[in-house]
Design a protein around this motif. Structure first.
Motif, PDB file in Angstrom:
ATOM      1  N   VAL A   5      54.511 -14.323   8.545  1.00  0.00           N
ATOM      2  CA  VAL A   5      53.984 -15.476   9.289  1.00  0.00           C
ATOM      3  C   VAL A   5      54.372 -16.821   8.655  1.00  0.00           C
ATOM      4  O   VAL A   5      54.806 -17.730   9.363  1.00  0.00           O
ATOM      5  CB  VAL A   5      52.444 -15.373   9.465  1.00  0.00           C
ATOM      6  CG1 VAL A   5      51.866 -16.684   9.981  1.00  0.00           C
ATOM      7  CG2 VAL A   5      52.107 -14.240  10.433  1.00  0.00           C
ATOM      8  N   PRO A   6      54.252 -16.978   7.327  1.00  0.00           N
ATOM      9  CA  PRO A   6      54.660 -18.271   6.737  1.00  0.00           C
ATOM     10  C   PRO A   6      56.124 -18.618   7.026  1.00  0.00           C
ATOM     11  O   PRO A   6      56.461 -19.785   7.232  1.00  0.00           O
ATOM     12  CB  PRO A   6      54.427 -18.066   5.232  1.00  0.00           C
ATOM     13  CG  PRO A   6      53.406 -16.989   5.144  1.00  0.00           C
ATOM     14  CD  PRO A   6      53.662 -16.084   6.314  1.00  0.00           C
ATOM     15  N   THR A   7      56.977 -17.596   7.060  1.00  0.00           N
ATOM     16  CA  THR A   7      58.387 -17.842   7.343  1.00  0.00           C
ATOM     17  C   THR A   7      58.567 -18.281   8.796  1.00  0.00           C
ATOM     18  O   THR A   7      59.352 -19.184   9.091  1.00  0.00           O
ATOM     19  CB  THR A   7      59.227 -16.578   7.063  1.00  0.00           C
ATOM     20  OG1 THR A   7      58.947 -16.114   5.743  1.00  0.00           O
ATOM     21  CG2 THR A   7      60.712 -16.859   7.194  1.00  0.00           C
TER      22      THR A   7
ATOM     23  N   TYR B 199      60.242 -21.714  10.182  1.00  0.00           N
ATOM     24  CA  TYR B 199      61.277 -21.825  11.204  1.00  0.00           C
ATOM     25  C   TYR B 199      60.832 -22.753  12.335  1.00  0.00           C
ATOM     26  O   TYR B 199      61.624 -23.499  12.897  1.00  0.00           O
ATOM     27  CB  TYR B 199      61.631 -20.451  11.770  1.00  0.00           C
ATOM     28  CG  TYR B 199      62.348 -19.521  10.824  1.00  0.00           C
ATOM     29  CD1 TYR B 199      62.282 -18.137  10.995  1.00  0.00           C
ATOM     30  CD2 TYR B 199      63.117 -19.999   9.754  1.00  0.00           C
ATOM     31  CE1 TYR B 199      62.951 -17.260  10.142  1.00  0.00           C
ATOM     32  CE2 TYR B 199      63.782 -19.132   8.892  1.00  0.00           C
ATOM     33  CZ  TYR B 199      63.691 -17.769   9.090  1.00  0.00           C
ATOM     34  OH  TYR B 199      64.346 -16.896   8.241  1.00  0.00           O
ATOM     35  N   LEU B 200      59.521 -22.675  12.685  1.00  0.00           N
ATOM     36  CA  LEU B 200      58.987 -23.549  13.736  1.00  0.00           C
ATOM     37  C   LEU B 200      59.087 -25.008  13.290  1.00  0.00           C
ATOM     38  O   LEU B 200      59.554 -25.864  14.034  1.00  0.00           O
ATOM     39  CB  LEU B 200      57.523 -23.200  14.021  1.00  0.00           C
ATOM     40  CG  LEU B 200      57.292 -21.943  14.860  1.00  0.00           C
ATOM     41  CD1 LEU B 200      55.854 -21.456  14.706  1.00  0.00           C
ATOM     42  CD2 LEU B 200      57.598 -22.221  16.331  1.00  0.00           C
TER      43      LEU B 200
ATOM     44  N   LEU C 184      67.223 -13.437  16.182  1.00  0.00           N
ATOM     45  CA  LEU C 184      68.522 -14.062  16.006  1.00  0.00           C
ATOM     46  C   LEU C 184      68.536 -14.898  14.719  1.00  0.00           C
ATOM     47  O   LEU C 184      69.455 -14.812  13.912  1.00  0.00           O
ATOM     48  CB  LEU C 184      68.788 -14.946  17.229  1.00  0.00           C
ATOM     49  CG  LEU C 184      70.183 -15.446  17.497  1.00  0.00           C
ATOM     50  CD1 LEU C 184      71.188 -14.312  17.498  1.00  0.00           C
ATOM     51  CD2 LEU C 184      70.182 -16.149  18.861  1.00  0.00           C
ATOM     52  N   VAL C 185      67.495 -15.694  14.542  1.00  0.00           N
ATOM     53  CA  VAL C 185      67.406 -16.534  13.341  1.00  0.00           C
ATOM     54  C   VAL C 185      67.400 -15.651  12.092  1.00  0.00           C
ATOM     55  O   VAL C 185      68.088 -15.923  11.111  1.00  0.00           O
ATOM     56  CB  VAL C 185      66.140 -17.422  13.364  1.00  0.00           C
ATOM     57  CG1 VAL C 185      65.941 -18.115  12.023  1.00  0.00           C
ATOM     58  CG2 VAL C 185      66.250 -18.465  14.475  1.00  0.00           C
TER      59      VAL C 185
ATOM     60  N   LEU D 183      73.204 -17.288   6.097  1.00  0.00           N
ATOM     61  CA  LEU D 183      73.474 -18.693   6.412  1.00  0.00           C
ATOM     62  C   LEU D 183      72.334 -19.581   5.943  1.00  0.00           C
ATOM     63  O   LEU D 183      71.174 -19.189   5.941  1.00  0.00           O
ATOM     64  CB  LEU D 183      73.616 -18.873   7.941  1.00  0.00           C
ATOM     65  CG  LEU D 183      75.016 -18.827   8.544  1.00  0.00           C
ATOM     66  CD1 LEU D 183      75.707 -17.543   8.187  1.00  0.00           C
ATOM     67  CD2 LEU D 183      74.943 -18.993  10.050  1.00  0.00           C
ATOM     68  N   SER D 184      72.678 -20.822   5.549  1.00  0.00           N
ATOM     69  CA  SER D 184      71.649 -21.788   5.197  1.00  0.00           C
ATOM     70  C   SER D 184      70.933 -22.203   6.478  1.00  0.00           C
ATOM     71  O   SER D 184      71.429 -21.977   7.583  1.00  0.00           O
ATOM     72  CB  SER D 184      72.293 -23.025   4.568  1.00  0.00           C
ATOM     73  OG  SER D 184      73.037 -23.716   5.564  1.00  0.00           O
ATOM     74  N   ILE D 185      69.753 -22.814   6.312  1.00  0.00           N
ATOM     75  CA  ILE D 185      68.981 -23.254   7.483  1.00  0.00           C
ATOM     76  C   ILE D 185      69.800 -24.254   8.304  1.00  0.00           C
ATOM     77  O   ILE D 185      69.801 -24.229   9.536  1.00  0.00           O
ATOM     78  CB  ILE D 185      67.632 -23.869   7.031  1.00  0.00           C
ATOM     79  CG1 ILE D 185      66.758 -22.780   6.402  1.00  0.00           C
ATOM     80  CG2 ILE D 185      66.919 -24.510   8.207  1.00  0.00           C
ATOM     81  CD1 ILE D 185      66.452 -21.605   7.307  1.00  0.00           C
TER      82      ILE D 185
END
Lengths: 230, 230
Positions: free
Chosen positions: A14-16, A20-21, A49-50, A59-61
């Motif tokens: 959830v924290p991840t 992302y949000l 996908l992310v 991949l980096s953010i």
């Protein structure tokens, strides 16, 4: 679904997901109350996908954001998407200008009958690697390139066939993205498996005896340190 | 030499060198006064090696430390070094157990006549990639593997030849390390160059006309976004 279910179904903590949000990689859910949002199958797919890009593809953010941008681009150009993904997956290599390495890279490209594009990321990346090899005294390294090219020709055709085999244009975009990133990860894994096999075969040959599976397993076991004991 | 010269000759900024020193990747210099140290050619070479692994190879500091450990290991086992490098360069993929993906990976390995080693990092990495492809709905992806194996067989032999061609055992250890890390980086660059060429050729073929270099350049230019304009 609520965020907890999104987490359960994707394996992303959830924290991840909240990260992302916040980073805008995942669109906000529909607010059902000031503190709760609901998510649907589209969010589920986007989150997967992310995760594929960031965790499997490494991949980096910022790179993930670039790539998602290509997917969301209304123009939906396949070539543009391919270009964006290619740039995103490559780590920028700061290259101090090394004229010899540049010449080596150029000769290599022209030997394959390819177009010399000195400003492209791929070419500059290659120059950087060659310059690094030279600076470390690995003069023989440049001799490896022709073999890489022989392997990469068929691989490139295969990659394109895969992309062009997608059923719809929208699907094709995602196939470009995922195919490239997962393809690189799969190739790296297959490369390691192949190296392990080749290394084991040579060990057996050196031993000279008819090495059974047990010997090969032992020889192979040494080649990955503690990995097999996990 | 003092740290400033070390920085100048390697292109690594002084703060970064100090970071590597603190992390123990670089041995301390010889203290000539409480605040000054002198470094020699061995430090220069080690620093270049760290830079190659961390910046060109993209290894984490922990992975660089592992790899340097293999180089410094008095046992100097080539196979152990290869194993350590292989584990260090692979990004761990947290794999939720996917039985179908596992079966696909196993069938693939056995189809090549390779040994099935389910606990190895490489195998688990492959399972993870296949599981991710399936979860995203890319059922065709597994069909790419046989082509990867065809390319990787000769590459593995080439890599081993390169490693075994080193003049001394000490040199061989470093060749294993550098060859693997730089080899992966070079292969990735060559793969992108090959894809660019293949993509451009197909664009030309689609156009149907005798596309000249100018057309190919334009077509190729679209494939890497803004890259050519840097």
């Amino acid at each position: 679904m609520r965020i907890a279910e999104l987490s359960r179904r994707t394996g992303v903590p959830v924290p991840t997901i909240k990260y992302y949000l916040r980073e805008g990689l995942l669109p906000a859910g529909e607010l059902t109350s000031p503190n709760q949002a609901r998510y649907d199958e589209a969010h589920l797919h986007r989150l997967r996908l992310v995760r594929a890009l960031a965790e499997v593809g490494g991949l980096s953010i910022a790179a993930v954001r670039e790539v998602l941008g290509a997917l969301d681009d209304p123009e939906k150009s396949l070539h543009k998407a391919m270009g964006t993904v290619e740039v995103a997956v490559s780590s920028p290599v700061a290259v101090a200008e090394d004229a010899v390495a540049h010449a080596q890279a150029r000769e290599f490209v022209e030997r394959q009958g390819w177009t010399y594009r000195p400003r492209s990321d791929a070419f500059q990346s290659l120059v950087g690697v060659l310059a690094t090899a030279r600076e470390l005294g690995h003069e023989r390294f440049v001799g490896q390139l022709d073999g890489y090219a022989r392997a990469c020709g068929p691989l490139a055709e295969q990659d394109l066939d895969y992309v062009l085999g997608a059923p719809t244009k929208d699907a094709a975009l995602e196939v470009v993205v995922v195919g490239t990133v997962l393809g690189d990860a799969a190739l790296a894994a297959v490369r390691r498996l192949a190296r392990r096999e080749a290394s084991g075969r040579r060990e057996d040959a050196e031993r000279g005896s008819a090495a059974g599976e047990g010997d090969r397993e032992a020889a192979g076991g040494a080649a990955e340190g503690d990995a097999d004991c996990r």
